[in-house]
Design an enzyme around this catalytic site. Structure first.
Site, mmCIF file in Angstrom:
data_model
loop_
_atom_site.group_PDB
_atom_site.id
_atom_site.type_symbol
_atom_site.label_atom_id
_atom_site.label_comp_id
_atom_site.label_asym_id
_atom_site.label_seq_id
_atom_site.Cartn_x
_atom_site.Cartn_y
_atom_site.Cartn_z
ATOM 1 N N MET A 2 13.769 24.040 3.141
ATOM 2 C CA MET A 2 12.814 23.589 2.156
ATOM 3 C C MET A 2 13.801 22.717 1.340
ATOM 4 S SD MET A 2 10.569 25.089 -0.941
ATOM 5 C CE MET A 2 8.995 25.518 -0.016
ATOM 6 N N LYS A 55 1.011 -1.201 -0.079
ATOM 7 C CA LYS A 55 -0.124 0.096 0.059
ATOM 8 C C LYS A 55 0.825 1.178 0.122
ATOM 9 C CE LYS A 55 -0.381 -0.403 5.072
ATOM 10 N NZ LYS A 55 -1.252 -0.615 5.965
ATOM 11 N N ARG A 66 -10.989 0.147 14.687
ATOM 12 C CA ARG A 66 -10.993 0.832 13.354
ATOM 13 C C ARG A 66 -12.166 0.294 12.241
ATOM 14 N NH1 ARG A 66 -4.840 2.079 11.409
ATOM 15 N NH2 ARG A 66 -5.410 -0.271 10.832
ATOM 16 N N TYR A 98 17.598 29.576 9.306
ATOM 17 C CA TYR A 98 16.362 30.232 9.857
ATOM 18 C C TYR A 98 16.283 30.156 11.298
ATOM 19 C CZ TYR A 98 14.704 30.314 5.078
ATOM 20 O OH TYR A 98 14.495 30.924 3.703
#
Ligand SMILES: *Cc1c(COP(=O)(O)O)cnc(C)c1O
Length: 365
Positions: free
Chosen positions: A304, A35, A130, A256
């Site tokens: 990033m 999956k 679930r 940062y």
């Protein structure tokens, strides 16, 4: 030269880990769980290492189609079953087995006109809360399915919530047994953690095991055990290079928010990998990184497109040096993905699945 980041999927390691899981349950058949695009590895790439599985389990019809396109004719199981009636047509057409976890799915199957016989995995909610029928509703669901002309075979299934921890599987296993002990059919209970930690207790109930994360080389119960403790090998490497080096003085800050302050003169390696590549932004100062195969530490915030590393332990590393974010370095040094996930306060599952689209992936065999 393109941006130097690269992920590598290690096909032989996938095959090794699959074999390792087979040895944990020698009498069971194995669903390789693929999956989420094979836990971020890519179904096609993972398939190359996992062909030896008895079947493949996943969630989406599109992923099942990709397996059939690879000429996989064996079993494929939909772990959440069908979401709408149309999915049953795909099951009939592609020969997919499917989980049945709720009354609505039985109703859909009852209304499905087909000559193809369906193999279903009837799921019990034994405590996870679930998916699945409550224990007291389970036998009625079984009886109804068993009487349906569309159904060829029913496997009894449940899923453990605590196989990776001290709480274990006992309570859920007892509930499952008390309801199903005299029902015919195969059983499927164990994920990776249950197979590795409770394989002995479950051997009688293991016609099909369902390992995912262990096949991808991560220890399901880290830090109780490491992948190496379980004999598992890394299947994914995330690597990049140093694209700049900064020599900084005591008191200088990095990145940062000036989140890191040097307490001595340092060499900082700037690595072409950031959160837009799937590297977790939550990794704090101190997260392990290999520079030139030597274990170093991340300093300052993950940005990033870059991370910054203290090159103190690796004086030979510099501009252009190889960096391993997780997996295996060119020199063979290992940085377990579990170490990095743990530093980020998460699990290896999330790191693998989050590998970003922009990262090129290579298959190594
Ligand atoms: C994802 C999944 C698994 C695999 O779990 P791992 O912890 O990755 O081994 C097994 N069974 C079901 C029903 C799942 O959804």
């Amino acid at each position: 030269m393109p941006r130097p980041i690269l992920a590598t999927v290690h096909t032989p390691a996938l095959a090794h880990n699959l074999q390792r899981m087979k040895s944990a349950a020698p009498d069971a058949k194995v669903w390789a769980i693929v999956k989420a695009n094979a836990y971020g590895h890519g179904i096609e790439r993972a398939f190359a290492g996992l062909k030896g599985a008895d079947g493949f389990a996943l969630l989406e019809i599109d992923e099942a189609k990709r397996l059939r396109a690879l000429d996989w004719r064996g079993p494929i199981l939909l772990l959440e079953g069908c979401f709408e009636a149309r999915d049953l047509e795909a099951c009939s057409r592609l020969g997919l087995w499917h989980v049945v976890h709720c009354t609505e799915q039985i109703d859909m199957l009852a209304a499905h006109k087909t000559t193809a016989l369906h193999r279903v995995f009837l799921k019990m909610n034994s405590g996870m809360n679930r998916l699945g029928f409550q224990p007291e509703r389970y036998r009625a669901a079984w009886t109804r399915l068993n009487a349906m002309p569309q159904v060829e075979d029913i496997t009894l299934m449940t899923h453990f919530s605590d196989a990776d921890t001290a709480k274990g599987i006992l309570a859920q296993h007892e509930i499952f047994n008390s309801v199903t002990h005299d029902l015919p059919g195969e059983r499927s209970l164990s994920n990776s953690a249950a197979s590795l930690r409770h394989g002995h207790a479950l051997s009688a109930a293991s016609d099909w095991i369902r390992p995912g994360i262990a096949v991808y080389g991560s220890a399901p119960d880290f830090p109780d055990h490491s992948a190496a403790d379980w004999g598992l090998q890394p299947t994914m490497t995330l690597a990049s290079k140093i694209i700049a080096v900064q020599a900084i003085n005591t008191g200088a800050t990095v990145g940062y928010g000036s989140a890191f302050t040097a307490t001595q003169p340092m060499r900082i390696g700037v690595v072409a990998c950031g959160y837009a590549d799937g590297y977790p932004r939550h990794c704090p100062t101190g997260t392990p990184v290999l520079a030139d195969g030597v274990r170093c530490q991340l300093v300052g915030r993950v940005s990033m497109d870059m991370v910054t590393v203290d090159l103190g332990p690796a004086p030979q590393a510099g501009m252009g040096s190889d960096v391993t974010l997780w997996g295996k370095s060119a020199s063979g040094a290992l940085l377990p993905i579990d170490d990095v996930a743990s530093a980020a306060g998460t699990v290896a599952y999330e790191l693998m699945c989050a590998l970003a689209q922009r990262v090129p992936v290579l298959t190594a065999d």
